[in-house]
Design a protein around this motif. Structure first.
Motif, PDB file in Angstrom:
ATOM      1  N   THR A   1       1.773  14.805  -0.194  1.00 22.31           N
ATOM      2  CA  THR A   1       2.153  14.555   1.198  1.00 22.31           C
ATOM      3  C   THR A   1       3.326  13.589   1.268  1.00 22.31           C
ATOM      4  OG1 THR A   1       0.634  12.694   1.316  1.00 22.31           O
ATOM      5  CG2 THR A   1      -0.212  14.799   2.099  1.00 22.31           C
ATOM      6  N   ASP A   2       3.997  13.627   2.400  1.00 25.40           N
ATOM      7  CA  ASP A   2       5.129  12.742   2.627  1.00 25.40           C
ATOM      8  C   ASP A   2       4.589  11.512   3.368  1.00 25.40           C
ATOM      9  OD1 ASP A   2       7.641  11.831   2.714  1.00 25.40           O
ATOM     10  OD2 ASP A   2       8.271  13.044   4.436  1.00 25.40           O
ATOM     11  N   THR A   3       4.215  10.495   2.620  1.00 25.83           N
ATOM     12  CA  THR A   3       3.529   9.340   3.210  1.00 25.83           C
ATOM     13  C   THR A   3       4.414   8.105   3.161  1.00 25.83           C
ATOM     14  OG1 THR A   3       1.456  10.230   2.360  1.00 25.83           O
ATOM     15  CG2 THR A   3       1.419   7.949   3.078  1.00 25.83           C
ATOM     16  N   ALA A   4       4.497   7.400   4.271  1.00 24.12           N
ATOM     17  CA  ALA A   4       5.231   6.128   4.271  1.00 24.12           C
ATOM     18  C   ALA A   4       4.394   5.081   3.534  1.00 24.12           C
ATOM     19  CB  ALA A   4       5.486   5.681   5.702  1.00 24.12           C
ATOM     20  N   VAL A   5       5.026   4.365   2.618  1.00 25.68           N
ATOM     21  CA  VAL A   5       4.317   3.306   1.884  1.00 25.68           C
ATOM     22  C   VAL A   5       4.867   1.966   2.345  1.00 25.68           C
ATOM     23  CG1 VAL A   5       3.740   2.350  -0.377  1.00 25.68           C
ATOM     24  CG2 VAL A   5       4.081   4.817  -0.116  1.00 25.68           C
ATOM     25  N   VAL A   6       3.973   1.128   2.832  1.00 25.18           N
ATOM     26  CA  VAL A   6       4.381  -0.197   3.296  1.00 25.18           C
ATOM     27  C   VAL A   6       3.960  -1.210   2.240  1.00 25.18           C
ATOM     28  CG1 VAL A   6       4.107  -1.928   5.119  1.00 25.18           C
ATOM     29  CG2 VAL A   6       4.020   0.513   5.688  1.00 25.18           C
TER      30      VAL A   6
ATOM     31  N   ALA B   1     -12.335  11.402   8.870  1.00 23.20           N
ATOM     32  CA  ALA B   1     -11.991  10.393   7.869  1.00 23.20           C
ATOM     33  C   ALA B   1     -11.411  11.014   6.593  1.00 23.20           C
ATOM     34  CB  ALA B   1     -13.223   9.547   7.545  1.00 23.20           C
ATOM     35  N   VAL B   2     -11.992  12.138   6.132  1.00 22.77           N
ATOM     36  CA  VAL B   2     -11.511  12.751   4.885  1.00 22.77           C
ATOM     37  C   VAL B   2     -10.094  13.270   5.083  1.00 22.77           C
ATOM     38  CG1 VAL B   2     -11.838  14.711   3.319  1.00 22.77           C
ATOM     39  CG2 VAL B   2     -13.801  13.313   4.018  1.00 22.77           C
ATOM     40  N   SER B   3      -9.898  13.984   6.150  1.00 18.41           N
ATOM     41  CA  SER B   3      -8.566  14.526   6.415  1.00 18.41           C
ATOM     42  C   SER B   3      -7.555  13.392   6.657  1.00 18.41           C
ATOM     43  CB  SER B   3      -8.672  15.477   7.602  1.00 18.41           C
ATOM     44  OG  SER B   3      -7.482  15.570   8.265  1.00 18.41           O
ATOM     45  N   ASP B   4      -7.972  12.331   7.356  1.00 16.01           N
ATOM     46  CA  ASP B   4      -7.066  11.189   7.575  1.00 16.01           C
ATOM     47  C   ASP B   4      -6.703  10.526   6.240  1.00 16.01           C
ATOM     48  OD1 ASP B   4      -7.149  11.591  10.285  1.00 16.01           O
ATOM     49  OD2 ASP B   4      -8.490   9.920  10.729  1.00 16.01           O
ATOM     50  N   PHE B   5      -7.674  10.451   5.332  1.00 13.63           N
ATOM     51  CA  PHE B   5      -7.382   9.840   4.033  1.00 13.63           C
ATOM     52  C   PHE B   5      -6.391  10.693   3.247  1.00 13.63           C
ATOM     53  CE2 PHE B   5      -7.638   8.945  -0.413  1.00 13.63           C
ATOM     54  CZ  PHE B   5      -7.822   7.566  -0.482  1.00 13.63           C
ATOM     55  N   LEU B   6      -6.594  11.994   3.282  1.00 11.85           N
ATOM     56  CA  LEU B   6      -5.768  12.878   2.455  1.00 11.85           C
ATOM     57  C   LEU B   6      -4.415  13.201   3.095  1.00 11.85           C
ATOM     58  CD1 LEU B   6      -8.638  15.219   1.169  1.00 11.85           C
ATOM     59  CD2 LEU B   6      -7.468  13.410  -0.121  1.00 11.85           C
ATOM     60  N   HIS B   7      -4.273  12.903   4.394  1.00  7.05           N
ATOM     61  CA  HIS B   7      -2.989  13.137   5.087  1.00  7.05           C
ATOM     62  C   HIS B   7      -2.640  11.914   5.934  1.00  7.05           C
ATOM     63  CE1 HIS B   7      -3.537  17.349   3.993  1.00  7.05           C
ATOM     64  NE2 HIS B   7      -4.787  17.187   4.384  1.00  7.05           N
ATOM     65  N   PRO B   8      -2.410  10.777   5.301  1.00  4.16           N
ATOM     66  CA  PRO B   8      -2.188   9.567   6.110  1.00  4.16           C
ATOM     67  C   PRO B   8      -0.758   9.495   6.668  1.00  4.16           C
ATOM     68  CG  PRO B   8      -2.046   9.052   3.777  1.00  4.16           C
ATOM     69  CD  PRO B   8      -2.341  10.520   3.864  1.00  4.16           C
ATOM     70  N   ASP B   9      -0.610   8.811   7.793  1.00  3.41           N
ATOM     71  CA  ASP B   9       0.739   8.510   8.302  1.00  3.41           C
ATOM     72  C   ASP B   9       1.391   7.481   7.396  1.00  3.41           C
ATOM     73  OD1 ASP B   9       0.386  10.101  10.513  1.00  3.41           O
ATOM     74  OD2 ASP B   9      -0.370   8.465  11.761  1.00  3.41           O
ATOM     75  N   LYS B  10       0.571   6.559   6.922  1.00  5.56           N
ATOM     76  CA  LYS B  10       1.092   5.453   6.104  1.00  5.56           C
ATOM     77  C   LYS B  10      -0.020   4.944   5.211  1.00  5.56           C
ATOM     78  CE  LYS B  10      -0.181   1.943   9.525  1.00  5.56           C
ATOM     79  NZ  LYS B  10      -0.361   2.606  10.794  1.00  5.56           N
ATOM     80  N   VAL B  11       0.374   4.321   4.095  1.00  5.03           N
ATOM     81  CA  VAL B  11      -0.574   3.486   3.362  1.00  5.03           C
ATOM     82  C   VAL B  11       0.044   2.101   3.260  1.00  5.03           C
ATOM     83  CG1 VAL B  11      -1.694   5.339   2.046  1.00  5.03           C
ATOM     84  CG2 VAL B  11       0.282   4.159   1.082  1.00  5.03           C
ATOM     85  N   VAL B  12      -0.801   1.098   3.333  1.00  2.00           N
ATOM     86  CA  VAL B  12      -0.321  -0.286   3.347  1.00  2.00           C
ATOM     87  C   VAL B  12      -0.831  -0.992   2.092  1.00  2.00           C
ATOM     88  CG1 VAL B  12      -0.412  -2.486   4.585  1.00  2.00           C
ATOM     89  CG2 VAL B  12      -0.256  -0.334   5.866  1.00  2.00           C
ATOM     90  N   PHE B  13       0.104  -1.500   1.305  1.00  2.00           N
ATOM     91  CA  PHE B  13      -0.246  -2.268   0.109  1.00  2.00           C
ATOM     92  C   PHE B  13       0.126  -3.722   0.351  1.00  2.00           C
ATOM     93  CE2 PHE B  13       1.022   1.651  -2.694  1.00  2.00           C
ATOM     94  CZ  PHE B  13      -0.142   2.305  -2.333  1.00  2.00           C
ATOM     95  N   GLY B  14      -0.874  -4.577   0.433  1.00  2.00           N
ATOM     96  CA  GLY B  14      -0.611  -6.014   0.572  1.00  2.00           C
ATOM     97  C   GLY B  14      -0.907  -6.698  -0.749  1.00  2.00           C
ATOM     98  N   ALA B  15       0.077  -7.353  -1.327  1.00  2.00           N
ATOM     99  CA  ALA B  15      -0.140  -7.981  -2.639  1.00  2.00           C
ATOM    100  C   ALA B  15       0.837  -9.125  -2.835  1.00  2.00           C
ATOM    101  CB  ALA B  15       0.013  -6.939  -3.743  1.00  2.00           C
ATOM    102  N   GLN B  16       0.645  -9.827  -3.952  1.00  4.51           N
ATOM    103  CA  GLN B  16       1.532 -10.956  -4.260  1.00  4.51           C
ATOM    104  C   GLN B  16       2.476 -10.634  -5.407  1.00  4.51           C
ATOM    105  OE1 GLN B  16      -1.930 -13.278  -4.901  1.00  4.51           O
ATOM    106  NE2 GLN B  16      -1.557 -14.668  -3.195  1.00  4.51           N
ATOM    107  N   HIS B  17       2.124  -9.602  -6.219  1.00  5.78           N
ATOM    108  CA  HIS B  17       2.906  -9.361  -7.440  1.00  5.78           C
ATOM    109  C   HIS B  17       3.266  -7.887  -7.585  1.00  5.78           C
ATOM    110  CE1 HIS B  17       1.723 -13.344  -8.544  1.00  5.78           C
ATOM    111  NE2 HIS B  17       0.454 -13.009  -8.411  1.00  5.78           N
TER     112      HIS B  17
END
Ligand code: UDX
Length: 430
Positions: A196-201, A162-178
């Motif tokens: 890290t080179d992380t895709a941001v959705v 979990a720690v390594s996955d958090f610090l080296h994610p394939d992507k992070v997903v931000f769901g919001a309205q504003h």
């Protein structure tokens, strides 16, 4: 930034420790005073690789813990990482998370700035809008956008990494309205993005909720599909692993999650697939394929045992179950394939002896009356048969231990044991 994380389960604790490591001032809130005391004194309350070091480094300093929700009044960002257990029909039970949101809302009524409340827990699409925002509004006596903003930021952490996955994610997903919510999340994760080179959705709230379920449903389906293909391979005498390796070379398929065997377990796949099926059905859609994904998974342990039946009648015989954890690298037995395997052996009248390097005590709570061995060698000694359920590396090194069996029948659900002359070896899907 000032961050509050509500909930110190494996997700909340990992999140809090990792955010502290990224340089934020984090306070973890939990009702359990022992957990709070542990974090405050620099001791990780759960076992995750790398977590001890992070909590030791930041606990009591940049990483604090408390039982008091009021700490959230000082936060720029508040994560909700509370559990969403499953009810009898597979639906998520939102009572804990809704109560937490209401309590948080009451604390946020005192906030000077407008904090961003981020839903980290896994919730079915619509839950944030229909249940959590109203709970926050009830608690705060104010409305979203006025006293607080809301976003959804699902996690994709594997147990054990979990720690390594958090610090080296394939992507992070931000769901919001504003835009403001995206900017706050971007600022929060900025130190990670620098490393890290992380895709941001960037997406909507419901989409973010659904992405988490779609991710897990897809992976669980991928394993059930390779298990189905493996079962068919076996009927034709085809090596399922050679087939899997070959199809994995196709970029559209990819090499991961193609190990056929006794199926998936753990705290996420079974729960999330069940919740998605229940939610789809409640919404009026009949998810036939996902039903089948679960069906294939439920069948694999019974297939393992029917292969065993072809070799030996285990009634009255001692049978070793090698591996009790739902996967290697963890002591978690939740939805472990070892559970239906042991049940099936007991139904057949076998004397079961279980062995796992770390999960024995957890399984003892589930099956107090079976025998447990302190080594694979002890489990195998005198046994008429062995079934392999978990892919612990140490099982690959087993060799002369099989010679101490009464009859060396080995049915391998993970293709981990090295077949050799003198062992009556058969694999589940090859
Ligand atoms: C999973 C997801 O990977 C993670 O993104 C999500 O947040 C939580 O659920 P985890 O449950 O920790 O993580 O386990 P994972 O390593 O993904 O394995 C899940 C199950 O699938 C295990 O039982 C494993 O043995 C099984 N599996 C995995 C296979 O049977 N074959 C494979 O090829 C891969």
């Amino acid at each position: 930034m000032q961050v509050t994380v509500i909930g110190s389960g494996y997700v909340g604790t990992t999140l809090a420790a990792c955010l502290a490591d990224l340089g934020h001032d984090v306070t973890n809130v939990d009702i359990d005073e022992e957990i709070v005391a542990a974090i405050e004194s620099g001791v990780a309350p759960i076992h995750e690789a790398g977590l001890d070091e992070l909590v030791a480094e930041h606990g009591g300093e940049r990483l604090r813990a408390t039982t008091d929700y009021d700490v959230a009044t000082r936060a720029n960002v508040v994560f909700i990482a509370l559990p969403t257990p499953t009810d009898a029909e597979g639906r998520i039970d939102t009572s804990i998370i809704t109560a937490g949101a209401e309590q948080l809302g009451a604390a946020l009524a005192e906030s000077e700035e407008r904090p961003l409340v981020v839903v980290k827990s896994t919730v079915v699409p619509g839950t944030t809008e229909n249940e959590l925002i109203p709970a926050l509004e009830r608690g705060s006596g104010s409305t979203v956008g006025e006293a607080f903003d809301v976003a959804v930021n699902p996690e994709f952490l594997r147990e054990g990494t979990a720690v390594s996955d958090f610090l080296h994610p394939d992507k992070v997903v931000f769901g919001a309205q504003h835009a403001r919510a995206y900017e706050t999340l971007n600022e929060l994760y900025a130190p990670l993005f620098e490393r890290t080179d992380t895709a941001v959705v960037r997406t909507g709230i419901r989409e973010a909720e659904m992405i988490k379920y779609a991710n897990n449903a897809f992976l669980a389906s991928k394993i059930s599909l390779i298990n189905e293909l493996g079962n068919i391979c076996k009927e034709f005498g085809v090596d399922a692993y050679e087939v899997a390796d070959a199809i994995g070379l196709d970029d559209r398929i990819g090499p991961q999650f193609l190990r056929s065997g006794v199926g998936w377990g753990g705290s996420c796949f079974p729960k999330d697939v069940a919740a998605l099926i229940a939610a789809a059905r409640d919404a009026g859609y009949d998810p036939e394929l996902l039903d089948a994904v679960v069906g294939v998974n439920d069948r694999q342990p019974e297939r393992l045992l029917s292969i065993l039946d072809d070799h030996v009648d285990v009634n009255g015989e001692r049978v070793a179950v090698l591996g009790l954890a739902f996967k290697s690298g963890t002591d978690d037995i939740r939805s472990s394939r070892a559970i239906p395997t042991i049940e099936g052996l007991l139904e057949r009248g076998a004397t079961v002896v279980g062995y796992d390097p770390v999960a024995t005590e957890n399984m003892r709570a589930e099956f107090p009356d079976i025998e447990y061995a302190s080594s694979a060698a002890d489990a195998l000694s005198g046994a008429t048969a062995a079934v392999v359920v978990t892919d612990w590396d140490e099982f690959a090194a087993l060799d002369e231990e099989f010679d101490a069996m009464a009859r060396p029948v080995v049915v391998d659900g993970r293709r981990i044991v090295e077949p050799r002359a003198g062992i009556e070896y058969e694999g589940l899907t090859w």
